[in-house]
Write a protein that holds these residues in place. Structure first.
Motif, PDB file in Angstrom:
ATOM      1  N   GLU A 198       0.783  -1.293   0.119  1.00 34.37           N
ATOM      2  CA  GLU A 198      -0.073  -0.058   0.109  1.00 34.37           C
ATOM      3  C   GLU A 198       0.658   1.176   0.115  1.00 34.37           C
ATOM      4  O   GLU A 198       0.332   2.349  -0.585  1.00 34.37           O
ATOM      5  CB  GLU A 198      -0.915   0.165   1.304  1.00 34.37           C
ATOM      6  N   ARG A 199       2.087   1.092   0.723  1.00 35.69           N
ATOM      7  CA  ARG A 199       2.885   2.355   0.569  1.00 35.69           C
ATOM      8  C   ARG A 199       4.098   2.379  -0.366  1.00 35.69           C
ATOM      9  O   ARG A 199       4.634   3.650  -0.661  1.00 35.69           O
ATOM     10  CB  ARG A 199       3.237   2.505   2.013  1.00 35.69           C
ATOM     11  N   TRP A 204       3.518   3.584  -6.736  1.00 32.41           N
ATOM     12  CA  TRP A 204       4.103   3.451  -8.107  1.00 32.41           C
ATOM     13  C   TRP A 204       3.258   2.985  -9.195  1.00 32.41           C
ATOM     14  O   TRP A 204       3.166   3.752 -10.132  1.00 32.41           O
ATOM     15  CB  TRP A 204       5.174   2.147  -7.906  1.00 32.41           C
ATOM     16  N   SER A 205       2.419   2.501  -8.942  1.00 33.52           N
ATOM     17  CA  SER A 205       1.234   1.878 -10.056  1.00 33.52           C
ATOM     18  C   SER A 205       0.413   2.778 -10.627  1.00 33.52           C
ATOM     19  O   SER A 205      -0.027   2.945 -11.735  1.00 33.52           O
ATOM     20  CB  SER A 205       0.364   0.647  -9.453  1.00 33.52           C
ATOM     21  N   GLY A 206       0.205   4.158  -9.645  1.00 37.97           N
ATOM     22  CA  GLY A 206      -0.232   5.393 -10.119  1.00 37.97           C
ATOM     23  C   GLY A 206       0.420   6.399 -11.056  1.00 37.97           C
ATOM     24  O   GLY A 206      -0.479   7.290 -11.266  1.00 37.97           O
ATOM     25  N   ARG A 207       1.590   6.132 -10.941  1.00 34.08           N
ATOM     26  CA  ARG A 207       2.508   7.098 -11.728  1.00 34.08           C
ATOM     27  C   ARG A 207       2.425   6.677 -13.394  1.00 34.08           C
ATOM     28  O   ARG A 207       2.496   5.530 -13.659  1.00 34.08           O
ATOM     29  CB  ARG A 207       3.869   7.019 -11.146  1.00 34.08           C
ATOM     30  N   SER A 261      10.932   8.560  -4.694  1.00 31.75           N
ATOM     31  CA  SER A 261       9.771   8.947  -4.188  1.00 31.75           C
ATOM     32  C   SER A 261       9.193   8.026  -2.880  1.00 31.75           C
ATOM     33  O   SER A 261       8.568   8.346  -1.885  1.00 31.75           O
ATOM     34  CB  SER A 261       8.408   8.816  -4.918  1.00 31.75           C
ATOM     35  N   THR A 262      10.120   6.743  -2.878  1.00 31.23           N
ATOM     36  CA  THR A 262      10.026   5.830  -1.469  1.00 31.23           C
ATOM     37  C   THR A 262      10.940   5.938  -0.620  1.00 31.23           C
ATOM     38  O   THR A 262      10.699   5.617   0.440  1.00 31.23           O
ATOM     39  CB  THR A 262      10.040   4.295  -2.443  1.00 31.23           C
ATOM     40  N   ALA A 263      12.046   6.774  -0.822  1.00 29.89           N
ATOM     41  CA  ALA A 263      12.969   6.889   0.004  1.00 29.89           C
ATOM     42  C   ALA A 263      12.716   8.029   1.170  1.00 29.89           C
ATOM     43  O   ALA A 263      13.233   8.994   1.398  1.00 29.89           O
ATOM     44  CB  ALA A 263      14.503   7.302  -0.689  1.00 29.89           C
ATOM     45  N   THR A 264      11.789   7.597   1.834  1.00 31.09           N
ATOM     46  CA  THR A 264      11.112   8.500   2.982  1.00 31.09           C
ATOM     47  C   THR A 264      11.626   8.002   4.493  1.00 31.09           C
ATOM     48  O   THR A 264      12.089   7.108   4.634  1.00 31.09           O
ATOM     49  CB  THR A 264       9.643   8.453   2.879  1.00 31.09           C
ATOM     50  N   GLY A 265      11.075   8.508   5.432  1.00 34.66           N
ATOM     51  CA  GLY A 265      11.247   8.026   6.808  1.00 34.66           C
ATOM     52  C   GLY A 265      10.794   6.891   7.228  1.00 34.66           C
ATOM     53  O   GLY A 265      11.262   6.099   7.904  1.00 34.66           O
ATOM     54  N   GLU A 266       9.608   6.449   6.532  1.00 41.39           N
ATOM     55  CA  GLU A 266       8.863   5.267   6.758  1.00 41.39           C
ATOM     56  C   GLU A 266       9.845   4.189   6.054  1.00 41.39           C
ATOM     57  O   GLU A 266       9.819   3.166   6.723  1.00 41.39           O
ATOM     58  CB  GLU A 266       7.614   5.104   6.022  1.00 41.39           C
TER      59      GLU A 266
END
Length: 337
Positions: A198-199, A204-207, A261-266
């Motif tokens: 989900e995160r 990614w699939s929406g890009r 876009s995924t390299a976040t704190g989470e």
């Protein structure tokens, strides 16, 4: 394995082999639906024998070992993904997350099998070919294997805009298998799977730049779900994968943007390591329950048939004479009393 710096999409050789088999199944728009009809997924991480050239192992895997699977009813889809060296350079820095992987720990192949139901998996596993012949053959090219079954209904194709339903050879766009190692104690297995789906995968699939996104949750690794006499099942190190995502994007710049876009704190909170393997080649051996031409004949024969324009070699009656009920694949299982 080379320096691993080429993208899979840069190495396509359409003059050497067909990108997809004629008449191989539904069109590209239906690929996600076809794959999502499967309830169970088998992911087998493979390391080749170190005493054989890589090319020998890969050719044996596809044209000798692989075609045996196409003689066994039960599989809904089977693809072989040939992996390149890990690409840590594609990610921006993320606090506490490692993108490096020791050479000895990097798998070179990933068979990806789909089963529509538990009954189909049982039919496959109970067949003498799958129970005896295939395991006893694996030592001819495998140095190590770690196979895992995804939780029922867990694996999902969220996006597929491809126009090649049964890919045979190098993908035409940059394609990667991204494998995720969880941070110890940060989340339960179920929470980690939800995070990947989900995160990471769903955004990614929406890009628009993404062309294919599939997510595969994996159970904690204890023992290989597929074994072979004489082939070790132990993982090479302690960084076992709790899930992987297949990502294809329109170009190399788009891949970098999606990863950034995924390299976040989470990511830093939940993930200990991410290993990013370019997919050098894909070979589809079974699709929609039926063997592809490569699954029946092997890749060199299909390449020769395509180059010669020998359409008569694709006649259903001829194939049945040559290969018997194997050409009908899963239909054999459906017709049993």
């Amino acid at each position: 394995m080379g320096d691993g710096k080429q993208f899979a999409g840069d190495t396509a050789r359409p003059d050497e082999a067909p990108a997809a088999e004629p008449g191989a199944g539904a069109d590209g728009a239906g690929t996600a639906g076809l794959e999502n009809a499967a309830e169970l997924t088998l992911s087998a991480f493979c390391w080749w024998r170190s005493d054989l050239p890589r090319e020998v192992c890969e050719d044996y895997w596809r044209d000798v070992h692989g075609i045996m699977f196409a003689r066994v009813p039960g599989l809904w889809q089977l693809r072989q993904l040939r992996l390149g060296a890990n690409r840590p350079d594609l990610w921006p820095e993320a606090r506490g997350v490692s993108f490096e992987a020791p050479d000895a720990a990097q798998p070179q192949g990933l068979p990806h099998g789909l089963f529509r139901s538990e009954a189909d998996l049982a039919a496959f596993a109970d067949h003498p070919m799958a129970r005896e012949t295939i395991p006893e053959d694996a030592h001819n090219f495998l140095g190590r294997i770690g196979a895992q079954l995804s939780p029922p209904g867990g694996g999902r194709t969220l996006l597929d805009r491809s126009d090649a339903p049964a890919v045979q050879g190098p993908p035409h766009v940059p394609t990667f298998v991204l494998c995720f190692v969880p941070r110890a104690g940060a989340a339960s297995t179920e929470e980690f799977h939800r995070y990947l789906a989900e995160r990471v995968a769903r955004p990614w699939s929406g890009r628009p730049s993404a062309l294919r996104v599939r997510v595969e949750p994996l159970p904690p690794y204890a023992r290989s779900a597929m074994g072979s006499p004489g082939v070790p099942h132990q993982w090479p190190n302690d960084q076992t994968y709790l899930g992987w995502i297949e990502l294809a994007a329109r170009d190399r710049g788009a891949v970098g943007e999606l990863l950034a876009s995924t390299a976040t704190g989470e990511l830093s909170e939940l993930v200990r390591a991410v290993h990013t393997y370019p997919v050098r080649e894909i070979h589809t051996l079974i699709r929609a329950g039926r063997p592809t031409e490569v699954g029946l004949r092997g890749y060199p024969a299909v390449r020769a048939i395509t180059a010669a324009g020998a359409d008569n070699q694709r006649d259903e009656d001829l194939l049945h004479h040559l290969f018997g009920d194997a050409v009908r694949g899963l239909d054999q299982l459906r017709r049993r009393p």
